[in-house]
Motif scaffolding. Structure first.
Motif, mmCIF file in Angstrom:
data_model
loop_
_atom_site.group_PDB
_atom_site.id
_atom_site.type_symbol
_atom_site.label_atom_id
_atom_site.label_comp_id
_atom_site.label_asym_id
_atom_site.label_seq_id
_atom_site.Cartn_x
_atom_site.Cartn_y
_atom_site.Cartn_z
ATOM 1 N N GLU A 180 0.830 -1.207 0.000
ATOM 2 C CA GLU A 180 0.000 0.000 0.000
ATOM 3 C C GLU A 180 0.868 1.262 0.000
ATOM 4 O OE1 GLU A 180 -0.381 -2.575 2.034
ATOM 5 O OE2 GLU A 180 -2.240 -3.427 1.209
ATOM 6 N N GLU A 181 1.953 1.245 0.750
ATOM 7 C CA GLU A 181 2.855 2.400 0.793
ATOM 8 C C GLU A 181 3.590 2.575 -0.529
ATOM 9 O OE1 GLU A 181 3.972 2.533 5.557
ATOM 10 O OE2 GLU A 181 5.028 1.138 4.214
ATOM 11 N N LEU A 182 3.935 1.448 -1.162
ATOM 12 C CA LEU A 182 4.585 1.528 -2.467
ATOM 13 C C LEU A 182 3.649 2.157 -3.494
ATOM 14 C CD1 LEU A 182 7.059 0.856 -4.216
ATOM 15 C CD2 LEU A 182 6.028 -1.385 -4.651
ATOM 16 N N MET A 183 2.385 1.775 -3.475
ATOM 17 C CA MET A 183 1.422 2.357 -4.399
ATOM 18 C C MET A 183 1.181 3.839 -4.091
ATOM 19 S SD MET A 183 0.686 0.423 -6.830
ATOM 20 C CE MET A 183 -0.589 1.502 -7.484
ATOM 21 N N ALA A 184 1.241 4.208 -2.820
ATOM 22 C CA ALA A 184 1.076 5.619 -2.461
ATOM 23 C C ALA A 184 2.262 6.454 -2.943
ATOM 24 C CB ALA A 184 0.910 5.761 -0.949
ATOM 25 N N GLN A 185 3.440 5.829 -3.014
ATOM 26 C CA GLN A 185 4.621 6.533 -3.508
ATOM 27 C C GLN A 185 4.579 6.735 -5.026
ATOM 28 O OE1 GLN A 185 8.399 4.489 -4.157
ATOM 29 N NE2 GLN A 185 9.378 5.845 -2.649
ATOM 30 N N ARG A 186 3.864 5.849 -5.683
ATOM 31 C CA ARG A 186 3.896 5.829 -7.149
ATOM 32 C C ARG A 186 3.536 7.166 -7.798
ATOM 33 N NH1 ARG A 186 6.529 4.071 -11.293
ATOM 34 N NH2 ARG A 186 5.278 3.583 -13.115
ATOM 35 N N PRO A 187 2.436 7.825 -7.452
ATOM 36 C CA PRO A 187 2.128 9.099 -8.108
ATOM 37 C C PRO A 187 3.155 10.187 -7.812
ATOM 38 C CG PRO A 187 0.572 8.644 -6.337
ATOM 39 C CD PRO A 187 1.347 7.396 -6.561
ATOM 40 N N VAL A 188 3.812 10.101 -6.653
ATOM 41 C CA VAL A 188 4.855 11.072 -6.331
ATOM 42 C C VAL A 188 6.029 10.911 -7.293
ATOM 43 C CG1 VAL A 188 6.405 11.927 -4.528
ATOM 44 C CG2 VAL A 188 4.148 11.038 -3.915
ATOM 45 N N PHE A 189 6.431 9.667 -7.531
ATOM 46 C CA PHE A 189 7.515 9.401 -8.469
ATOM 47 C C PHE A 189 7.121 9.772 -9.898
ATOM 48 C CE2 PHE A 189 11.205 6.706 -6.904
ATOM 49 C CZ PHE A 189 11.132 7.199 -5.610
ATOM 50 N N ARG A 190 5.913 9.449 -10.280
ATOM 51 C CA ARG A 190 5.482 9.778 -11.642
ATOM 52 C C ARG A 190 5.483 11.290 -11.861
ATOM 53 N NH1 ARG A 190 0.821 6.376 -14.440
ATOM 54 N NH2 ARG A 190 1.971 7.260 -16.193
ATOM 55 N N ALA A 191 5.113 12.043 -10.840
ATOM 56 C CA ALA A 191 5.130 13.499 -10.954
ATOM 57 C C ALA A 191 6.555 14.028 -11.090
ATOM 58 C CB ALA A 191 4.440 14.123 -9.743
ATOM 59 N N ALA A 192 7.496 13.412 -10.376
ATOM 60 C CA ALA A 192 8.891 13.856 -10.444
ATOM 61 C C ALA A 192 9.486 13.595 -11.828
ATOM 62 C CB ALA A 192 9.715 13.153 -9.373
ATOM 63 N N PHE A 193 9.356 12.370 -12.311
ATOM 64 C CA PHE A 193 9.917 12.055 -13.624
ATOM 65 C C PHE A 193 9.157 12.769 -14.736
ATOM 66 C CE2 PHE A 193 11.740 8.667 -11.096
ATOM 67 C CZ PHE A 193 13.008 8.534 -11.645
ATOM 68 N N GLY A 194 7.841 12.860 -14.592
ATOM 69 C CA GLY A 194 7.055 13.602 -15.568
ATOM 70 C C GLY A 194 7.405 15.077 -15.578
ATOM 71 N N GLY A 195 7.770 15.612 -14.400
ATOM 72 C CA GLY A 195 8.170 17.011 -14.333
ATOM 73 C C GLY A 195 9.394 17.299 -15.180
ATOM 74 N N VAL A 196 10.380 16.402 -15.131
ATOM 75 C CA VAL A 196 11.582 16.570 -15.957
ATOM 76 C C VAL A 196 11.246 16.353 -17.429
ATOM 77 C CG1 VAL A 196 13.894 15.692 -16.445
ATOM 78 C CG2 VAL A 196 13.106 15.883 -14.072
#
Length: 257
Positions: free
Chosen positions: A75-91
């Protein structure tokens, strides 16, 4: 702050992955901050080009912080997922051209950060790789798709399915790096390239980047239509009038945008 530092010099902005004690491994807090920084840079009309660099001597970025992930529930890994996608998508989605300055290890997410840039400068110490399959994962921050588009199907498969590492010479042969420089010189070279880009018309540069990015993988006619739209954006802007006037008057342009 939270492993990301922002530096500004004129029209060039440098985003620094700044967690050298962890080889710039991407934590949740660092990813969140990177997304915020990228949003700030994207909205700044005064920024004409971006350098993505990293602090420390050993690594550009070794990917996700696996020590942090080791303690995570599903559950915590899935909660992290949108945070990571936003970071890589930001670049990836920065409207300004991005030059990655790679030294040392660029593994997993680090390699994906480099792939998200428009140009990759690598020094002699650079080592690239997408080792996710070796730890039971798939590159999930653009790695499969960006490698496919940059390298072609065969080389992307070689990189992704083996999880092996490429030194700078093989990375150049693969097309995973665009320029090789001596050890310690990647940042200076990237800043120099970004400085050259920043001298050009901001309207034209952003339009050209859109055409290059959106045209990758589409049919020829669709690509030519994208190019036409980019041309019209630049041709009917104040930058075009200033650029032609400056050429005829033998002076540097003073871009109005």
């Amino acid at each position: 702050m939270d492993g990301v530092t922002l530096r500004r010099d004129g029209h060039v902005t440098e985003i620094v992955l700044d967690r050298p004690e962890a080889l710039n491994a991407l934590s949740t807090a660092m990813a969140r901050r990177l997304a915020e920084v990228c949003a700030e840079v994207a909205a700044d009309a005064g920024v004409r080009s971006v350098v993505l660099s990293a602090a420390g001597e050993k690594a550009f970025c070794v990917g996700a912080d696996l020590k942090e992930r080791n303690a995570m529930t599903d559950e915590e890994l899935m909660a992290q997922r949108p945070v990571f996608r936003a970071a890589f998508g930001g670049v990836l989605n920065l409207p300004q051209p991005v030059v990655a300055a790679v030294h040392g290890y660029a593994l997993g997410g680090g390699c994906e950060f480099a792939l998200s840039a428009d140009l990759i400068v690598a020094d002699e110490t650079a080592v690239f790789g997408l080792p996710e399959v070796s730890v039971g994962l798939v590159p999930g921050s653009g790695g499969t798709q960006l490698a496919l588009r940059r390298l072609g199907a065969g080389k992307a498969a070689d990189l992704v399915l083996t999880g092996r590492r490429l030194g700078v010479e093989e990375a150049l042969d693969f097309g995973l790096a665009d320029r090789k420089v001596p050890a310690g010189a990647a940042r200076d070279e990237a800043l120099a390239i970004a400085g050259v880009i920043a001298q050009n018309s901001p309207v034209a540069v952003r339009a050209a980047k859109r055409a290059l990015r959106q045209g990758d993988g589409v049919g020829l006619q669709a690509g030519l239509d994208l190019e036409e739209n980019a041309w019209r954006t630049a041709a009917f802007s104040p930058d075009r009038r200033e650029g032609i006037a400056a050429f005829n008057e033998k002076r540097k342009p003073d871009w109005p945008s």
